[in-house]
Design a protein around this motif. Structure first.
Motif, mmCIF file in Angstrom:
data_model
loop_
_atom_site.group_PDB
_atom_site.id
_atom_site.type_symbol
_atom_site.label_atom_id
_atom_site.label_comp_id
_atom_site.label_asym_id
_atom_site.label_seq_id
_atom_site.Cartn_x
_atom_site.Cartn_y
_atom_site.Cartn_z
ATOM 1 N N TYR A 69 22.871 32.166 -36.570
ATOM 2 C CA TYR A 69 23.290 31.646 -35.346
ATOM 3 C C TYR A 69 24.985 32.010 -35.220
ATOM 4 C CZ TYR A 69 25.315 28.672 -31.702
ATOM 5 O OH TYR A 69 25.928 27.977 -30.735
ATOM 6 N N SER A 127 25.656 35.680 -34.448
ATOM 7 C CA SER A 127 25.081 35.874 -33.023
ATOM 8 C C SER A 127 26.155 35.505 -32.120
ATOM 9 C CB SER A 127 23.764 35.320 -32.652
ATOM 10 O OG SER A 127 24.164 33.903 -32.510
ATOM 11 N N ARG A 128 27.072 34.313 -32.630
ATOM 12 C CA ARG A 128 28.286 34.377 -31.733
ATOM 13 C C ARG A 128 29.357 35.000 -31.940
ATOM 14 N NH1 ARG A 128 26.725 31.233 -27.630
ATOM 15 N NH2 ARG A 128 28.764 30.448 -27.632
#
Length: 177
Positions: free
Chosen positions: A26, A29-30
């Motif tokens: 996560y 991905s950010r």
């Protein structure tokens, strides 16, 4: 939803392995700054070493029935732990004692956010950290691109003090109340 919160002993941290690895994905991905740094980050390279170097660990898992849907990992560590080959996370002289508290990892699966789960896990972490008289300074490190987490911690009273690794990580700090 039938949520339960459970404090896990250190030897059961592996229960959070999948979620920890999901957190690293996560964060990658950010990230807009050096997302490739997350390629080598996982349960074995992040959580286990952190737990091994800490004086005290606190791991809270939240489940919906039997499904693990989130966790928070906090620790109390010698402040020198945060000056290593990877980075110096804060000015060591700015911490009066020898130890710091850190909310180190925090993750809730998508679909369970916005139901108060994060606030509950956060409060459990802070309550645990506040019990250590030798700890005055609390830190949280937020990976770049994770604006929701950054705003969440600011609403909870933490203040951005600086960035490290050319903006890869934002450092937030609070004096223990």
């Amino acid at each position: 939803m039938n949520l339960t919160y459970e404090i896990l002993p250190d030897d059961q941290a592996v229960q959070c392995k999948e979620l920890c690895n999901e957190l690293m994905g996560y964060q990658k991905s950010r990230a807009v700054i050096k997302p490739e740094l997350f390629d080598s980050m996982n349960f074995e390279t992040r959580m286990l070493p952190s737990m091994g170097s800490a004086l005290h660990n606190h791991l809270v898992a939240v489940k919906d029935e039997d499904e693990m849907i989130g966790y928070v990992y906090s620790n109390v560590s010698p402040k020198i732990t945060y000056s290593n080959d990877f980075a110096t996370f804060f000015d060591l002289d700015s911490v009066s004692g020898d130890y710091v508290g850190c909310l180190s990892q925090f993750y809730i699966k998508d679909g369970y956010r916005q139901y108060g789960v994060g606030s509950k896990l956060f409060e459990m972490s802070m309550e645990w950290l506040r019990q250590f008289n030798e700890v005055e300074d609390l830190f949280i490190y937020v990976s770049n691109g994770n604006e929701n987490a950054l705003e969440f911690y600011k609403r909870k009273g933490f203040v951005v003090t600086h960035d490290i690794l050319d903006g890869f990580i934002t450092v937030l700090r609070n004096r223990k109340r």
